[in-house]
Every structure is written in structure tokens, then in C-alpha cells.
Design a protein around this motif. Structure first.
Motif, mmCIF file in Angstrom:
data_model
loop_
_atom_site.group_PDB
_atom_site.id
_atom_site.type_symbol
_atom_site.label_atom_id
_atom_site.label_comp_id
_atom_site.label_asym_id
_atom_site.label_seq_id
_atom_site.Cartn_x
_atom_site.Cartn_y
_atom_site.Cartn_z
ATOM 1 N N ALA A 1 18.471 73.504 7.556
ATOM 2 C CA ALA A 1 19.953 73.481 7.259
ATOM 3 C C ALA A 1 19.954 73.900 5.874
ATOM 4 C CB ALA A 1 20.136 71.669 7.024
ATOM 5 N N LEU A 2 19.341 73.699 4.827
ATOM 6 C CA LEU A 2 19.344 74.146 3.380
ATOM 7 C C LEU A 2 19.192 75.830 3.404
ATOM 8 C CD1 LEU A 2 19.255 73.989 0.531
ATOM 9 C CD2 LEU A 2 16.933 73.893 0.570
ATOM 10 N N ASN A 3 18.548 76.279 4.167
ATOM 11 C CA ASN A 3 18.106 77.732 4.156
ATOM 12 C C ASN A 3 19.357 78.355 5.047
ATOM 13 O OD1 ASN A 3 15.668 77.682 3.065
ATOM 14 N ND2 ASN A 3 14.699 77.323 4.940
ATOM 15 N N LYS A 4 19.927 77.768 5.848
ATOM 16 C CA LYS A 4 21.135 78.405 6.787
ATOM 17 C C LYS A 4 22.101 78.297 5.807
ATOM 18 C CE LYS A 4 23.603 78.960 10.741
ATOM 19 N NZ LYS A 4 23.532 80.061 11.854
ATOM 20 N N SER A 5 22.384 77.219 5.067
ATOM 21 C CA SER A 5 23.559 77.015 4.078
ATOM 22 C C SER A 5 23.460 78.244 3.064
ATOM 23 C CB SER A 5 23.694 75.835 3.454
ATOM 24 O OG SER A 5 22.617 75.848 2.473
ATOM 25 N N GLY B 1 27.298 85.478 12.397
ATOM 26 C CA GLY B 1 27.227 84.133 13.260
ATOM 27 C C GLY B 1 25.727 83.944 13.401
ATOM 28 N N TYR B 2 24.863 85.168 13.327
ATOM 29 C CA TYR B 2 23.485 84.919 13.800
ATOM 30 C C TYR B 2 22.518 84.793 12.608
ATOM 31 C CZ TYR B 2 24.021 85.330 18.763
ATOM 32 O OH TYR B 2 24.235 85.206 19.843
ATOM 33 N N SER B 3 23.121 84.487 11.224
ATOM 34 C CA SER B 3 22.468 84.377 10.240
ATOM 35 C C SER B 3 21.726 83.023 10.073
ATOM 36 C CB SER B 3 23.405 84.646 9.074
ATOM 37 O OG SER B 3 24.110 85.863 8.936
ATOM 38 N N SER B 4 20.596 83.038 10.781
ATOM 39 C CA SER B 4 19.629 81.697 10.531
ATOM 40 C C SER B 4 18.205 82.119 10.054
ATOM 41 C CB SER B 4 19.907 81.191 12.119
ATOM 42 O OG SER B 4 21.079 80.747 12.378
ATOM 43 N N PRO B 5 17.639 81.100 9.666
ATOM 44 C CA PRO B 5 16.266 81.267 9.467
ATOM 45 C C PRO B 5 15.558 81.470 10.542
ATOM 46 C CG PRO B 5 17.026 79.225 8.635
ATOM 47 C CD PRO B 5 18.167 79.892 9.128
#
Length: 418
Positions: free
Chosen positions: A103-107, A51-55
Motif C-alpha cells: 500500500a505504501l509503495n503503490k501510494s 493504472g498499472y503502476s504497482s510494485p
């Protein structure tokens, strides 16, 4: 079946070795340390947090970074060095601080993190591996209403990827983490991700290495890697202090040290070390300690229960390859754990540690094939190596076996930087 040489026995390298051996390959692992998971995997925050996998790079981050560096207990410290790699990495990260790039990196990050958690669950069910694990979610605590309001975009992303979440008021988060009843007035609310897990990464890796050995994996510990040999087309061997090791396929899983190792092959990896710190505190009052992971959003510090210990991990220090233990970082971690859980543990008996997280400027790891036919990469996981380890191991094993991985590799390989 192929012979495989894995460079590195952290949680990533060991996971690869296990899954490759399980697929029937002849696997050898080489590492300079006397055992598995003794560098970056040794004492991390303990979170398995899809759930915290964000750049890290995102809109507003440059402004936030300046604000953070002015804080007494800052989550970010930069030591400017005459290191061109640091400045190149920093400029690339700034270029990713846009809505579109975020948005791209999160995806790209979420699918491998979610897949990895599923692989970890399956591994646990199949083998019974235990590592002080808990599946009780992550609680992100907010000290200001502005922080609560700022979660709107994060919640949109969680909805987009079907990640379960709960927005909680103080009464709600105290139900989840009863020990916060003593300090609830310091926080205005929380975001809970019930699907996240926790566990001791070093303990997991050590036990997985034992399982890998039972499958026939050979570990060369205490062995220095001096260089990779190649014939201009592919890798022909790896020079080590124990002689040259040869295999059909090679996997570079050396964390922050991977770029230097593969550079002679003409590969330029935009991976740079970001130092993280932790303290490990013995629990003195179980009722006053966290049940799972609690994240202090203000200080970007995670407080996690691991058996009879509390692991407190966080801060980002950009200081090259320095492993100096800086006392102000300990003070920040001590401040957070005593501010949240004043009766939980004895900080005077805490052990202090730091490790180098291998970060890419866009936050997404480098997993998969390279332009060198028999060399695979598994690095650049940043703060999410533990979260993404099982999935990375399975993906690399599938590639070695000539199978299509169960998740797409689009955006995960080095080719995205060409």
C-alpha cells in the motif's frame, strides 16, 4: 541558469534534457550508444500505463513466483548467480511483500505515473510530437474466475486514486478489442483501464532528442563514461572517452548501470537489472490485430499495436547484466500473441530483443536529490520508465531550476533507504 550534464540518453535522460533546456538551462547529454534510446528504451512493451503502476512486491508474490517458475511459458525466470547484489536485492524485495508495504509503495508510484501521463499529454498538445501513439486504454485479460476474483483489491486501489476502470465480460471486451472475437472463449473476463496510452518509446525519444537539440542541448553520442570525479563534497566532473565534462549540476540517468557509476561517491543504490524481452511482429491482418494494449494476466505479457507492428513484451529474467537472447523467452512471447491474435501478424518475421529494466526492491523509482549537493538521480523505474518519463523529466528540471515540483518527492528519493 545552470549548466547541466545528463548521464544517459534513454527516455528518462532525454526527457530530463528537454525539460531542463526548456527551463533555460545549458544542457549536455552523454551516452555510449550512437543515438538515443538504444538500450532499455529501444523495444519495450509500449505501454504508458499509470493504472498499472504497482510494485512487483506484494502479498502472495513469493508463492506465485514458485508457481510461475513451474509453468512452461513462465513469466519469471531466475538464474542464481554468485552476486551479493542480487541476493541483497532479492531479500529486500521479499521484505516488501506485505499488505502494508504494498500500500505504501503503490501510494508513492501512482502520483508520479499520473503526473507523467498529464505531462506527456501537455507535451503532445504543445509540440505535436507523434510516436505511433494511441490513447485507447489497456485491457487485462483473465483466463480463470480466480483471476477475476483477485482483482477486487486492485479495484479498491483504483477507486482510492480515482483511476477510471471497467470490468468486462467476453462480449464487453470484444467490443473494445474486436480481434478477440476469434479467441474470446479462452477468457472469462477482463479489466479495462481506459485512461492508459500506448506508443513507440524509441520513436518518441528520438523525436524528443531532436526537439531538445533545437533548444540547444548538446548530445555526445558514442562516448564512454569512465567515472565521476569528486572532491569529497560534490561532483567536479565526469571522465569520458571524449575528455572530462564539467557542469554545475549532474543527473545520473543510466538505468541499471547507475549504481556502479555513483558508488565511488558513497551512494548505495538498491537497483538491480531485471531483463525483459520483446518481439516486434509486422501486421498482416489489421482486423486481426489489437487496437491498443492487451495484457495476458496468466503469462504477464503485453501485446500492443504500434502503427503497422505488434509489440509483444514481457517476462522477467533475473540474470545479472546478461543480454543473452534466450530462445524459450521468444517462444513464450510467440505463444501469447498467436494465442490471442492468431491472424494478426507474421511471427516468422518478428525481431527479437531484450533490455535491462532498473528495478528497486519496493518498485518505486529513485528521483531527486542525493547527499551529494550537485548530483540528482533518475533511475529505478523498472517496467515503468516509459510511463514515468515525462513526469520525471519535469520534476528534475524543476529541481535544477530551484522550483518546488508539482508533486511531492516524499518516498521518491534515496533517503527512504537510510
Amino acid at each position: 541558469m545552470a549548466s547541466v550534464l545528463v548521464l544517459g540518453s534513454g527516455v528518462i535522460g532525454t526527457s530530463i534534457a528537454y525539460y531542463a533546456a526548456k527551463a533555460g538551462h545549458q544542457v549536455t547529454v552523454v551516452d555510449r550508444q550512437p543515438g538515443p534510446a538504444l538500450e532499455t528504451s529501444f523495444a519495450n512493451a509500449g505501454e504508458v500505463s499509470p493504472g498499472y503502476s504497482s510494485p512487483w512486491a506484494g502479498p502472495g508474490v513469493p508463492v506465485k513466483a514458485i508457481q510461475w517458475m513451474l509453468m512452461k511459458h513462465s513469466p519469471l525466470v531466475i538464474w542464481p548467480l554468485l552476486d551479493p547484489a542480487m541476493w541483497r536485492w532479492g531479500l529486500r524485495m521479499l521484505a516488501n511483500c506485505t499488505e502494508k508495504a504494498y500500500a505504501l509503495n503503490k501510494s508513492r508510484m501512482v502520483p508520479i505515473a499520473e503526473y507523467s501521463r498529464d505531462c506527456l499529454k501537455a507535451l503532445r498538445a504543445e509540440t505535436g510530437i507523434a510516436y505511433d501513439d494511441r490513447a485507447m486504454g489497456t485491457l487485462q485479460l483473465f483466463r480463470t474466475q480466480k483471476q477475476v476474483d483477485g482483482t477486487a483489491k486492485d479495484i479498491e486501489v483504483l477507486k482510492q486514486y480515482g483511476v477510471p476502470y471497467e470490468v468486462l465480460d467476453p462480449a464487453g471486451f470484444v467490443k473494445v478489442e474486436p480481434a478477440l472475437r476469434l479467441t474470446r472463449d479462452k477468457f472469462v473476463g477482463a479489466l479495462r483501464l481506459p485512461g492508459d496510452e500506448t506508443g513507440d518509446c524509441q520513436l518518441f525519444t528520438t523525436r524528443l532528442a531532436d526537439m531538445a537539440k533545437a533548444l540547444g542541448v548538446r548530445f555526445h553520442f558514442g562516448t564512454r563514461i569512465d567515472g565521476i570525479e569528486h572532491d569529497g563534497r560534490q561532483v567536479t566532473g565526469v571522465r569520458t572517452s571524449a575528455g572530462t565534462l564539467v557542469a554545475d549540476r549532474y543527473v545520473a540517468a543510466l538505468g541499471s548501470f547507475t549504481p556502479q557509476m555513483v558508488r565511488p561517491l558513497g551512494l548505495r543504490l538498491p537497483v538491480y537489472p531485471i531483463k525483459g524481452y520483446s518481439i516486434t511482429v509486422p501486421i498482416t491482418d489489421p482486423a486481426g490485430a489489437p487496437e491498443s494494449t492487451v495484457m495476458d494476466e496468466t503469462h504477464k505479457v503485453a501485446v500492443t499495436r504500434l502503427g503497422d507492428r505488434i509489440r509483444v513484451g514481457g517476462t522477467a529474467e533475473i540474470a545479472g547484466y546478461s543480454l543473452a537472447l534466450r530462445e524459450p523467452r521468444r517462444e513464450t512471447l510467440t505463444h501469447v500473441v498467436t494465442d490471442l491474435f492468431p491472424t494478426g501478424g507474421d511471427v516468422s518475421k518478428a525481431s527479437f530483443w531484450c533490455g535491462l529494466r532498473p528495478m528497486t526492491p519496493d518498485g518505486t523509482p529513485l528521483v531527486g536529490p542525493t547527499s551529494v549537493p550537485n548530483l540528482l538521480l533518475a533511475t529505478g523505474h523498472g517496467t515503468l520508465g516509459w510511463t514515468m518519463a515525462a513526469g520525471t523529466g519535469r520534476v528534475i528540471a524543476d529541481l535544477i531550476s530551484g522550483r518546488q515540483p508539482e508533486i511531492s518527492l516524499d518516498g521518491l528519493t534515496l533517503s527512504r533507504y537510510r
